[in-house]
Design a protein around this motif. Structure first.
Motif, short mmCIF file in Angstrom:
data_model
loop_
_atom_site.label_atom_id
_atom_site.label_comp_id
_atom_site.label_asym_id
_atom_site.label_seq_id
_atom_site.Cartn_x
_atom_site.Cartn_y
_atom_site.Cartn_z
N VAL A 172 0.80 -1.23 0.00
CA VAL A 172 0.00 0.00 0.00
C VAL A 172 0.84 1.28 0.00
O VAL A 172 0.28 2.37 -0.14
N GLU A 173 2.14 1.19 0.17
CA GLU A 173 2.94 2.42 0.32
C GLU A 173 2.83 3.35 -0.88
O GLU A 173 2.92 4.57 -0.74
N ASN A 174 2.58 2.80 -2.07
CA ASN A 174 2.44 3.64 -3.25
C ASN A 174 1.26 4.60 -3.14
O ASN A 174 1.28 5.70 -3.71
N LEU A 175 0.24 4.23 -2.39
CA LEU A 175 -0.95 5.07 -2.25
C LEU A 175 -0.66 6.38 -1.52
O LEU A 175 -1.47 7.30 -1.56
N PHE A 176 0.49 6.46 -0.88
CA PHE A 176 0.84 7.63 -0.07
C PHE A 176 2.04 8.40 -0.63
O PHE A 176 2.59 9.26 0.04
N GLU A 177 2.42 8.09 -1.87
CA GLU A 177 3.57 8.73 -2.50
C GLU A 177 3.13 9.88 -3.41
O GLU A 177 2.28 9.69 -4.28
N TYR A 178 3.72 11.07 -3.21
CA TYR A 178 3.48 12.21 -4.08
C TYR A 178 4.58 12.26 -5.14
O TYR A 178 5.77 12.24 -4.80
N ARG A 179 4.16 12.34 -6.40
CA ARG A 179 5.14 12.34 -7.49
C ARG A 179 4.73 13.35 -8.56
O ARG A 179 3.57 13.70 -8.70
N TYR A 180 5.75 13.78 -9.31
CA TYR A 180 5.51 14.51 -10.55
C TYR A 180 6.44 13.93 -11.62
O TYR A 180 7.64 13.90 -11.40
N PRO A 181 5.88 13.50 -12.76
CA PRO A 181 4.45 13.31 -13.02
C PRO A 181 3.87 12.22 -12.11
O PRO A 181 4.57 11.28 -11.74
N SER A 182 2.63 12.36 -11.79
CA SER A 182 1.99 11.37 -10.93
C SER A 182 1.83 10.05 -11.67
O SER A 182 1.84 10.00 -12.90
N LYS A 183 1.68 8.99 -10.89
CA LYS A 183 1.54 7.66 -11.46
C LYS A 183 0.24 7.03 -10.97
O LYS A 183 -0.38 7.50 -10.01
N ASP A 184 -0.13 5.95 -11.62
CA ASP A 184 -1.39 5.28 -11.32
C ASP A 184 -1.50 4.94 -9.84
O ASP A 184 -0.62 4.28 -9.26
N ASN A 185 -2.58 5.42 -9.21
CA ASN A 185 -2.91 5.12 -7.81
C ASN A 185 -1.84 5.58 -6.81
O ASN A 185 -1.70 4.99 -5.74
N ASP A 186 -1.10 6.64 -7.14
CA ASP A 186 -0.26 7.24 -6.11
C ASP A 186 -1.10 8.25 -5.33
O ASP A 186 -2.32 8.32 -5.52
N ALA A 187 -0.49 9.01 -4.43
CA ALA A 187 -1.26 9.90 -3.55
C ALA A 187 -2.05 10.95 -4.34
O ALA A 187 -3.20 11.26 -3.99
N VAL A 188 -1.45 11.48 -5.40
CA VAL A 188 -2.13 12.50 -6.20
C VAL A 188 -3.40 11.92 -6.82
O VAL A 188 -4.48 12.51 -6.73
N GLN A 189 -3.25 10.76 -7.44
CA GLN A 189 -4.41 10.14 -8.09
C GLN A 189 -5.45 9.68 -7.07
O GLN A 189 -6.65 9.76 -7.32
N MET A 190 -5.00 9.22 -5.91
CA MET A 190 -5.94 8.77 -4.88
C MET A 190 -6.75 9.94 -4.33
O MET A 190 -7.94 9.79 -4.00
N ILE A 191 -6.15 11.12 -4.23
CA ILE A 191 -6.89 12.29 -3.76
C ILE A 191 -7.95 12.69 -4.78
O ILE A 191 -9.10 12.98 -4.43
N TRP A 192 -7.58 12.71 -6.07
CA TRP A 192 -8.58 13.02 -7.10
C TRP A 192 -9.73 12.01 -7.06
O TRP A 192 -10.89 12.37 -7.20
N GLN A 193 -9.40 10.74 -6.85
CA GLN A 193 -10.45 9.72 -6.78
C GLN A 193 -11.35 9.93 -5.56
O GLN A 193 -12.56 9.73 -5.62
N ALA A 194 -10.74 10.34 -4.45
CA ALA A 194 -11.53 10.63 -3.25
C ALA A 194 -12.48 11.79 -3.49
O ALA A 194 -13.63 11.78 -3.04
N ILE A 195 -12.00 12.80 -4.23
CA ILE A 195 -12.86 13.93 -4.58
C ILE A 195 -14.00 13.46 -5.48
O ILE A 195 -15.17 13.86 -5.29
N ALA A 196 -13.68 12.60 -6.45
CA ALA A 196 -14.72 12.10 -7.37
C ALA A 196 -15.81 11.36 -6.61
O ALA A 196 -16.99 11.43 -6.99
N ARG A 197 -15.44 10.68 -5.53
CA ARG A 197 -16.45 9.96 -4.75
C ARG A 197 -17.35 10.91 -3.97
O ARG A 197 -18.43 10.51 -3.52
N LYS A 198 -16.91 12.15 -3.79
CA LYS A 198 -17.73 13.15 -3.10
C LYS A 198 -18.69 13.88 -4.06
O LYS A 198 -19.66 14.49 -3.62
N VAL A 199 -18.38 13.85 -5.34
CA VAL A 199 -19.14 14.63 -6.31
C VAL A 199 -20.62 14.30 -6.31
O VAL A 199 -21.46 15.21 -6.34
N PRO A 200 -21.04 13.03 -6.30
CA PRO A 200 -22.48 12.76 -6.27
C PRO A 200 -23.20 13.40 -5.09
O PRO A 200 -24.32 13.91 -5.24
N ALA A 201 -22.57 13.39 -3.91
CA ALA A 201 -23.19 14.01 -2.74
C ALA A 201 -23.29 15.52 -2.91
O ALA A 201 -24.28 16.14 -2.50
#
Length: 489
Positions: A429-458
């Motif tokens: 799971v450590e990759n989920l908490f890594e900040y990178r540029y350019p970001s990579k699949d399911n790193d911290a940057v992408q996980m934050i965007w996904q978390a935001i997307a899950r809030k959009v319907p609400a």
């Protein structure tokens, strides 16, 4: 003759009545069908329902094929008294969509200029990151640099040849966006510019917040939603201290809720993002239970206020225990190097509440593959709606941790097999908490965007409900979001 005419008139009358009945029945059935259809769903101006441009292609199969502009729109609701807003069908399924983000072109003084970057011209707003990426200040500044990585990711999406694995993309029409991103580097603004300089009556950090509130509340995008679909990063606990109450309807990206009243920030509307760890990653980790000599490790500030009183209590309980390292430490001199070596050599790393419920220490432990022991009753964790932290963390209630010998006996009871399973999960799971540029699949940057997307319907649910009985023009709606929430304090 008279009888024949009367007979003909009777036949003609019956036929006329039959035709009239038939026509009336058909009209009645058609009108009833129309009523049922109109009651079942809202009227639309158009019936185009295909999602827009290459985002659908990315969600389906990763190919970037083009579509016409109208393909991206669900038709506009017939309500001429309200400004039209376009909707994307894939908002109903955020897990399979690329989040469309409109980012304000705020002046450089709100973002990269705070890092020392100088615009090349009067109309230059963003650095040319193809040539050089402005660096973020090091040390502990980095732990709250979340807005920096998210902004870079949106800028990168403008010219990236391959968007596979990306969870967000920048769009330039706010009516097509799922969310509105505010690129204010609030953490570095607090860290570097909150102190008064000679001859200053107000700090630059405070002035920037005042300017930000003035700017945002004047925008049509803010007025349209009352700020509910806006993303504002305030990861440092003291960042945005002056503006947060005025911008409370927005979705905040925070480290925790320790210094926020629940009416301003809460787990329902806001996002918890991981700190950027400051110690080195443990690459090629082949260590094991027997090769990590330290049982429990903690190094940091021991005497803290608020909920952090437990640190000093545990210090006196554990400082003389065998195989336990519990000492004061800081980033000064070789502090980060010592912490790196210590965590890499430890089986368990304590993450104890300090001035606020969270700390960077948890994410340092994850990067070290040192099983975190979390003693913080009020802590909220990143992406916990999809990630089970109990698979790689030990949770201990504060009341239990303060019992004599409870914590040390609990840790000693965890055997090699169970520790090894958690250690292996940490590496997964450590990759989920890594900040990178350019970001990579399911790193911290992408996980934050996904978390935001899950809030959009609400967010959309709240907005749509608020528009149920609204019939006046947009300009008359006014702005109420700068007022205090009803249940403030």
């Amino acid at each position: 003759m008279v009888e024949r005419n009367a007979h003909s008139m009777g036949i003609f009358g019956r036929k006329s009545l039959f035709c009239l009945f038939t026509v009336t029945s058909v009209l009645f059935m058609l009108s009833w069908s129309f009523v049922l259809r109109s009651a079942g769903r809202p009227h639309f101006v158009d019936l185009n329902i295909l999602p827009n441009s290459k985002l659908l292609a990315l969600a389906d199969d990763g190919n970037t094929r083009s579509r016409s502009q109208k393909d991206g729109e669900i038709p506009i609701l017939v309500d001429k008294n309200r400004a039209p807003k376009k909707y994307n069908l894939f908002k109903c399924n955020p897990s399979n969509q690329v989040l469309k983000v409109f980012m304000y072109d705020l002046p450089p003084q709100f973002h990269f200029e705070l890092l020392g970057w100088k615009a090349e011209g009067k109309n230059s707003i963003w650095p040319n990151i193809r040539n050089k990426v402005p660096e973020y200040p090091g040390g502990l500044n980095l732990q709250h640099s979340i807005e920096y990585w998210l902004t870079l990711d949106l800028l990168y999406s403008e010219f990236a040849d391959n968007l596979n694995g990306k969870s967000a993309i920048r769009v330039y029409n706010s009516s097509e966006a799922d969310v509105i991103f505010v690129p204010f580097f609030s953490s570095i603004s607090y860290n570097r510019f909150s102190r008064l300089k000679p001859h200053q009556k107000t700090s630059m950090n405070t002035l920037l917040q005042e300017k930000l509130v003035t700017f945002l509340t004047a925008q049509e995008e803010w007025k349209r939603s009352g700020g509910k679909d806006h993303i504002i990063v305030a990861h440092h606990p003291n960042s945005l201290l002056d503006a947060r109450v005025k911008l409370w309807p927005a979705m905040f990206i925070l480290s925790d809720f320790g210094r926020y009243p629940p009416s301003v920030a809460n787990v329902e509307k806001d996002i918890i993002a991981p700190y950027k760890h400051v110690i080195r990653n443990y690459y090629n980790d082949t260590s094991g239970f027997d090769s990590r000599p330290i049982l429990i490790y903690f190094q940091g500030a021991i005497y803290r206020k608020d909920g952090g009183f437990i640190r000093q209590e545990l210090f006196y309980m554990l400082k003389d225990e065998k195989d336990v390292h519990f000492s004061f430490g800081s980033v000064q001199k070789d502090g980060i190097k010592q912490a790196t070596e210590g965590m890499h050599s430890s089986k368990f790393c304590l993450n104890i509440a300090g001035d606020t419920p969270s700390s960077n220490r948890l994410f340092d432990a994850i990067a070290s593959h040192c099983v975190p022991v979390i003693i913080s009753d009020e802590i909220e964790l990143p992406y916990e709606d999809i990630l089970d932290y109990s698979e790689f963390c030990i949770f201990v209630r504060t009341s239990d941790a303060l019992k004599e010998k409870f914590l040390i006996n609990l840790i000693r009871s965890i055997k090699k097999e169970e520790w090894t399973r958690m250690w292996a999960r940490l590496k997964e799971v450590e990759n989920l908490f890594e900040y990178r540029y350019p970001s990579k699949d399911n790193d911290a940057v992408q996980m934050i965007w996904q978390a935001i997307a899950r809030k959009v319907p609400a967010v959309n649910l709240k907005l749509h409900k608020s528009w149920r009985f609204y019939r006046s023009p947009w300009k008359e709606r006014g702005l109420k979001s700068t007022l205090l929430p009803k249940n403030f304090w």
